[in-house]
Design an enzyme around this catalytic site. Structure first.
Site, PDB file in Angstrom:
ATOM      1  N   ASN A 103      60.850 116.742 -20.771  1.00 14.96           N
ATOM      2  CA  ASN A 103      59.653 116.209 -21.302  1.00 14.96           C
ATOM      3  C   ASN A 103      59.785 114.834 -21.594  1.00 14.96           C
ATOM      4  O   ASN A 103      60.864 114.375 -21.927  1.00 14.96           O
ATOM      5  CB  ASN A 103      58.975 116.959 -22.346  1.00 14.96           C
ATOM      6  CG  ASN A 103      58.903 118.573 -22.015  1.00 14.96           C
ATOM      7  OD1 ASN A 103      58.652 118.945 -20.938  1.00 14.96           O
ATOM      8  ND2 ASN A 103      58.886 119.476 -22.853  1.00 14.96           N
ATOM      9  N   HIS A 120      64.009 112.805 -17.695  1.00 16.27           N
ATOM     10  CA  HIS A 120      62.928 112.249 -16.790  1.00 16.27           C
ATOM     11  C   HIS A 120      62.393 110.986 -17.689  1.00 16.27           C
ATOM     12  O   HIS A 120      61.512 110.597 -17.380  1.00 16.27           O
ATOM     13  CB  HIS A 120      61.745 113.117 -16.604  1.00 16.27           C
ATOM     14  CG  HIS A 120      62.132 114.315 -15.797  1.00 16.27           C
ATOM     15  ND1 HIS A 120      61.631 115.349 -15.797  1.00 16.27           N
ATOM     16  CD2 HIS A 120      63.078 114.284 -14.640  1.00 16.27           C
ATOM     17  CE1 HIS A 120      62.068 116.322 -14.846  1.00 16.27           C
ATOM     18  NE2 HIS A 120      63.037 115.539 -14.074  1.00 16.27           N
ATOM     19  N   CYS A 149      56.012  91.580 -19.598  1.00 11.44           N
ATOM     20  CA  CYS A 149      57.192  91.298 -20.371  1.00 11.44           C
ATOM     21  C   CYS A 149      56.972  90.215 -21.331  1.00 11.44           C
ATOM     22  O   CYS A 149      56.624  88.964 -20.870  1.00 11.44           O
ATOM     23  CB  CYS A 149      58.368  91.132 -19.461  1.00 11.44           C
ATOM     24  SG  CYS A 149      59.791  90.765 -20.511  1.00 11.44           S
ATOM     25  N   CYS A 152      59.814  87.398 -20.173  1.00 11.62           N
ATOM     26  CA  CYS A 152      59.515  86.746 -18.940  1.00 11.62           C
ATOM     27  C   CYS A 152      58.445  87.005 -17.940  1.00 11.62           C
ATOM     28  O   CYS A 152      58.333  86.360 -17.051  1.00 11.62           O
ATOM     29  CB  CYS A 152      61.086  87.226 -18.128  1.00 11.62           C
ATOM     30  SG  CYS A 152      60.675  88.892 -17.309  1.00 11.62           S
ATOM     31  N   GLY A 189      60.303 127.112 -22.013  1.00 15.52           N
ATOM     32  CA  GLY A 189      59.479 126.514 -21.614  1.00 15.52           C
ATOM     33  C   GLY A 189      59.625 125.927 -20.161  1.00 15.52           C
ATOM     34  O   GLY A 189      58.986 124.857 -19.902  1.00 15.52           O
ATOM     35  N   ASN A 216      60.148 132.369 -22.299  1.00 16.00           N
ATOM     36  CA  ASN A 216      58.845 131.916 -21.415  1.00 16.00           C
ATOM     37  C   ASN A 216      57.659 132.915 -21.433  1.00 16.00           C
ATOM     38  O   ASN A 216      58.117 133.908 -21.897  1.00 16.00           O
ATOM     39  CB  ASN A 216      59.218 131.689 -19.807  1.00 16.00           C
ATOM     40  CG  ASN A 216      59.534 130.301 -19.466  1.00 16.00           C
ATOM     41  OD1 ASN A 216      59.019 129.365 -19.873  1.00 16.00           O
ATOM     42  ND2 ASN A 216      60.684 130.057 -18.901  1.00 16.00           N
TER      43      ASN A 216
HETATM   44 ZN    ZN Z   1      61.239  90.556 -18.647  1.00 16.96          ZN
END
Ligand code: ZN
Length: 249
Positions: A103, A120, A149, A152, A189, A216
Site C-alpha cells: 500500500n 510500491h 521542484c 531546479c 488483505g 482475508n
Molecule cells: Zn529538482
C-alpha cells in the site's frame, strides 16, 4: 471461524523468532480506501493510464489532475483502522520485526509501525525527476499542476511505483531478505495477484519453511497453496483479537 484457530495463530506468532507482516489493499479497505482491482476497485472507475510512466512524461498536467483527485484529495484524508493499530501493537511488543506493505497510503506509519518496507513506494513524498530531491507531499502545493521542484524546477512525481516502473532495488532487497529470514509470515488483505510482491510469501515458505498465517475475507491465490492457518474475516475485526491473544501471554 473457530476460536481455536485464532488461538493457534496467536501461539505461532508468540513462539516465533521472526514474524514478518505482509499487507495489501485489503487492510486499508476499512479505512475507506477502495482496492485497485476488482469490481468496486479504483481501476473499474478510472482508466489507470494516468499512472503509466510514458503517459506521465507526455501529459504531466492531465496525469497530475488525476493523481491529485485519486491519491491526494481523498487518500490523504484516510485514517488507520483497528487492523493497522493491531499490527503496530505487535511490533511495539517485539512480536513483529518488519511490515512489508504494497500500500502507498502511509497508514501503517500513521498507526505507529516503525519498520515498514513500502514495496510500491508511498504518496508521502514527491520526487524531482531532474535533481532526484524528495519533498514531503505536504510541503508542495497542488494548486497549480503539474508541481515543479522548488530547487531546479524539474517535474515532480509522486514517489510511488507507476506502471512499467521497476520496484526500487533497495526496498525490493530488504523485503526479500525479510521474507527469507521469516519463520512466520502474516498476510493481511493481500490476494497474491500483483507480481513480484506476490512472491514474498512463497520465498518465506521455500527458504525458511515459514508458517503462513492469512487474514482475508475470502480465499485468495495463497489460501490452498501456501497458507497454513487461514483466518477468514475482515482485518479490522480479527486483528485486534489476534493481537490481544498474542499479548495476553
Ligand atoms: Zn529538482
Amino acid at each position: 471461524m473457530t476460536e481455536s484457530l485464532i488461538e493457534k495463530a496467536a501461539q505461532v506468532i508468540r513462539n516465533s523468532h521472526h514474524t514478518v507482516v505482509f499487507t495489501g489493499a485489503g487492510i486499508s479497505v476499512e479505512s475507506g480506501i477502495p482496492p485497485f482491482r476488482g469490481e468496486n476497485g479504483l481501476w473499474a472507475k478510472y482508466d489507470p493510464t494516468f499512472i503509466e510512466l510514458g503517459y506521465f512524461h507526455a501529459h504531466p498536467k492531465e496525469s497530475w489532475e488525476m493523481i491529485k483527485k485519486v491519491f491526494y484529495d481523498f487518500m490523504g484524508e484516510a485514517k488507520p483502522n483497528p487492523a493497522h493499530y493491531a499490527v503496530a501493537d505487535l511490533e511495539r511488543h517485539g512480536f513483529v520485526k518488519e511490515v512489508i506493505t504494497q500500500n502507498i497510503d502511509n497508514l501503517h506509519q500513521e498507526a505507529g509501525s516503525k519498520i515498514v518496507y513500502e514495496f510500491h513506494g508511498s504518496i508521502r513524498e514527491l520526487l524531482c525527476l531532474r535533481c532526484r530531491k524528495k519533498y514531503p507531499a505536504s510541503e508542495i502545493s497542488l494548486d497549480e499542476l503539474p508541481p515543479h521542484c522548488p530547487a531546479c524546477h524539474g517535474l515532480l512525481k509522486p514517489d510511488f511505483v507507476f506502471f512499467s516502473e521497476q520496484i526500487p532495488p533497495e526496498v525490493n532487497d530488504l523485503s526479500f531478505a525479510a521474507a527469507e529470514a521469516a519463520d512466520v509470515m502474516l498476510l493481511i488483505g493481500t490476494t497474491g495477484e500483483v507480481m513480484p510482491a506476490s512472491f514474498l510469501p512463497q520465498t518465506a515458505k521455500e527458504k525458511n519453511n515459514a508458517t503462513i498465517i492469512e487474514v482475508n475475507p475470502a480465499p485468495s491465490a495463497y489460501t490452498y497453496k501456501l497458507t497454513d492457518i487461514f483466518l477468514q474475516e475482515k482485518a479490522g475485526e480479527i486483528m485486534p483479537e489476534l493481537t490481544a491473544r498474542v499479548l495476553k501471554s
